[in-house]
Design a protein around this motif. Sequence first.
Motif, PDB file in Angstrom:
ATOM      1  N   GLY A 115     -85.080  84.192  66.216  1.00  0.00           N
ATOM      2  CA  GLY A 115     -84.612  82.824  66.400  1.00  0.00           C
ATOM      3  C   GLY A 115     -84.417  82.134  65.061  1.00  0.00           C
ATOM      4  O   GLY A 115     -85.024  82.509  64.050  1.00  0.00           O
ATOM      5  N   LEU A 116     -83.565  81.116  65.063  1.00  0.00           N
ATOM      6  CA  LEU A 116     -83.169  80.448  63.824  1.00  0.00           C
ATOM      7  C   LEU A 116     -83.739  79.042  63.738  1.00  0.00           C
ATOM      8  O   LEU A 116     -83.550  78.235  64.642  1.00  0.00           O
ATOM      9  CB  LEU A 116     -81.644  80.373  63.746  1.00  0.00           C
ATOM     10  N   LEU A 117     -84.403  78.759  62.621  1.00  0.00           N
ATOM     11  CA  LEU A 117     -84.938  77.437  62.335  1.00  0.00           C
ATOM     12  C   LEU A 117     -84.093  76.798  61.233  1.00  0.00           C
ATOM     13  O   LEU A 117     -83.869  77.400  60.180  1.00  0.00           O
ATOM     14  CB  LEU A 117     -86.396  77.547  61.893  1.00  0.00           C
ATOM     15  N   VAL A 118     -83.592  75.580  61.490  1.00  0.00           N
ATOM     16  CA  VAL A 118     -82.749  74.858  60.552  1.00  0.00           C
ATOM     17  C   VAL A 118     -83.472  73.572  60.164  1.00  0.00           C
ATOM     18  O   VAL A 118     -83.839  72.776  61.034  1.00  0.00           O
ATOM     19  CB  VAL A 118     -81.378  74.528  61.178  1.00  0.00           C
ATOM     20  N   ILE A 119     -83.677  73.360  58.872  1.00  0.00           N
ATOM     21  CA  ILE A 119     -84.471  72.223  58.396  1.00  0.00           C
ATOM     22  C   ILE A 119     -83.614  71.370  57.471  1.00  0.00           C
ATOM     23  O   ILE A 119     -83.082  71.860  56.470  1.00  0.00           O
ATOM     24  CB  ILE A 119     -85.737  72.698  57.655  1.00  0.00           C
ATOM     25  N   ASP A 120     -83.511  70.077  57.783  1.00  0.00           N
ATOM     26  CA  ASP A 120     -82.654  69.167  57.039  1.00  0.00           C
ATOM     27  C   ASP A 120     -83.424  68.453  55.928  1.00  0.00           C
ATOM     28  O   ASP A 120     -84.656  68.391  55.930  1.00  0.00           O
ATOM     29  CB  ASP A 120     -82.070  68.129  58.007  1.00  0.00           C
ATOM     30  N   ASN A 121     -82.672  67.915  54.971  1.00  0.00           N
ATOM     31  CA  ASN A 121     -83.191  67.056  53.891  1.00  0.00           C
ATOM     32  C   ASN A 121     -84.113  67.767  52.917  1.00  0.00           C
ATOM     33  O   ASN A 121     -84.963  67.135  52.293  1.00  0.00           O
ATOM     34  CB  ASN A 121     -83.928  65.844  54.467  1.00  0.00           C
ATOM     35  N   VAL A 122     -83.943  69.076  52.756  1.00  0.00           N
ATOM     36  CA  VAL A 122     -84.889  69.808  51.906  1.00  0.00           C
ATOM     37  C   VAL A 122     -84.646  69.587  50.415  1.00  0.00           C
ATOM     38  O   VAL A 122     -85.486  69.959  49.590  1.00  0.00           O
ATOM     39  CB  VAL A 122     -84.880  71.314  52.239  1.00  0.00           C
ATOM     40  N   LEU A 123     -83.518  68.973  50.050  1.00  0.00           N
ATOM     41  CA  LEU A 123     -83.287  68.611  48.645  1.00  0.00           C
ATOM     42  C   LEU A 123     -83.533  67.124  48.406  1.00  0.00           C
ATOM     43  O   LEU A 123     -83.660  66.684  47.263  1.00  0.00           O
ATOM     44  CB  LEU A 123     -81.871  69.005  48.212  1.00  0.00           C
ATOM     45  N   TRP A 124     -83.581  66.342  49.485  1.00  0.00           N
ATOM     46  CA  TRP A 124     -84.041  64.946  49.441  1.00  0.00           C
ATOM     47  C   TRP A 124     -83.340  64.140  48.354  1.00  0.00           C
ATOM     48  O   TRP A 124     -83.983  63.504  47.522  1.00  0.00           O
ATOM     49  CB  TRP A 124     -85.556  64.913  49.276  1.00  0.00           C
ATOM     50  N   ARG A 144     -91.605  68.842  49.319  1.00  0.00           N
ATOM     51  CA  ARG A 144     -91.903  69.834  48.278  1.00  0.00           C
ATOM     52  C   ARG A 144     -92.888  70.884  48.792  1.00  0.00           C
ATOM     53  O   ARG A 144     -92.715  72.088  48.576  1.00  0.00           O
ATOM     54  CB  ARG A 144     -92.503  69.147  47.050  1.00  0.00           C
ATOM     55  N   ARG A 145     -93.936  70.421  49.456  1.00  0.00           N
ATOM     56  CA  ARG A 145     -94.957  71.355  49.953  1.00  0.00           C
ATOM     57  C   ARG A 145     -94.361  72.332  50.959  1.00  0.00           C
ATOM     58  O   ARG A 145     -94.655  73.535  50.918  1.00  0.00           O
ATOM     59  CB  ARG A 145     -96.121  70.586  50.585  1.00  0.00           C
ATOM     60  N   LEU A 146     -93.511  71.807  51.854  1.00  0.00           N
ATOM     61  CA  LEU A 146     -92.921  72.700  52.847  1.00  0.00           C
ATOM     62  C   LEU A 146     -91.955  73.676  52.192  1.00  0.00           C
ATOM     63  O   LEU A 146     -91.941  74.865  52.538  1.00  0.00           O
ATOM     64  CB  LEU A 146     -92.213  71.897  53.938  1.00  0.00           C
ATOM     65  N   ASN A 147     -91.151  73.213  51.252  1.00  0.00           N
ATOM     66  CA  ASN A 147     -90.245  74.127  50.548  1.00  0.00           C
ATOM     67  C   ASN A 147     -91.022  75.255  49.873  1.00  0.00           C
ATOM     68  O   ASN A 147     -90.627  76.430  49.939  1.00  0.00           O
ATOM     69  CB  ASN A 147     -89.429  73.361  49.498  1.00  0.00           C
ATOM     70  N   ASP A 148     -92.119  74.889  49.212  1.00  0.00           N
ATOM     71  CA  ASP A 148     -92.940  75.903  48.541  1.00  0.00           C
ATOM     72  C   ASP A 148     -93.559  76.871  49.551  1.00  0.00           C
ATOM     73  O   ASP A 148     -93.640  78.079  49.306  1.00  0.00           O
ATOM     74  CB  ASP A 148     -94.047  75.226  47.729  1.00  0.00           C
TER      75      ASP A 148
END
Length: 220
Positions: A164-173, A191-195
């Motif tokens: 399944g595919l998870l799409v996450i928005d605003n990761v560059l904020w 930042r924490r989630l990106n890391d």
Amino acid sequence: MTIKSILVTDALYQYILSTSLREPEVLQQLREETAQHTHSVMQIAPEQGQFMALLVELIGAKKILEIGVFTGYSSTCLALALPPEGRITACDINEEFTDVARRYWAQAGVADKIDLRLAPALETLNSLIAAGDAGSYDMAFIDADKANYDGYYEQSLALLRTGGLLVIDNVLWNGQVIDPNIKDADTQAIRRLNDKIHVDPRVSISLLPIADGLTLAVKR
């Protein structure tokens, strides 16, 4: 040839839209109405909506989870791309915003594909897991309050099937993720989630510089 993504100027962005965007009239009307909204910056870009609709087709999604509805542009894009039997579980807490979404879902003829849950999203996600829906969703889109992004990520992974595919928005904020002087709670949560996602062995990932940054993560 280039070894990195090119800088998209305003003129180049307009070219991209003019040669790529196939926006139905109902979506254009929704986007134009939302542009007048006090919180219009919460609206996703039209090329992002079209890209996510293409992802729905590519993976053959039939069951989608959306966390953060606002006025319904993203959910309308996704619902239009779903087959007739496809369904979206849409999570939000704001009835005023989602009343606009409901109006456009009806106008687009997709209202029967969308199950709106007006409650804190973590509560809704927990209830779905408790009801036995873990591992049953094909796709999830996260675009809600940043403080809870990690919780949304974990619960969405639980609800997605393998592959399944998870799409996450605003990761560059808006570029603020790389500014060490910006330390507000939302920026640090992103930042924490990106890391975390960068080293998470449970997913295969790609962070794309589309709109405000979009992470794609496939559940292994």
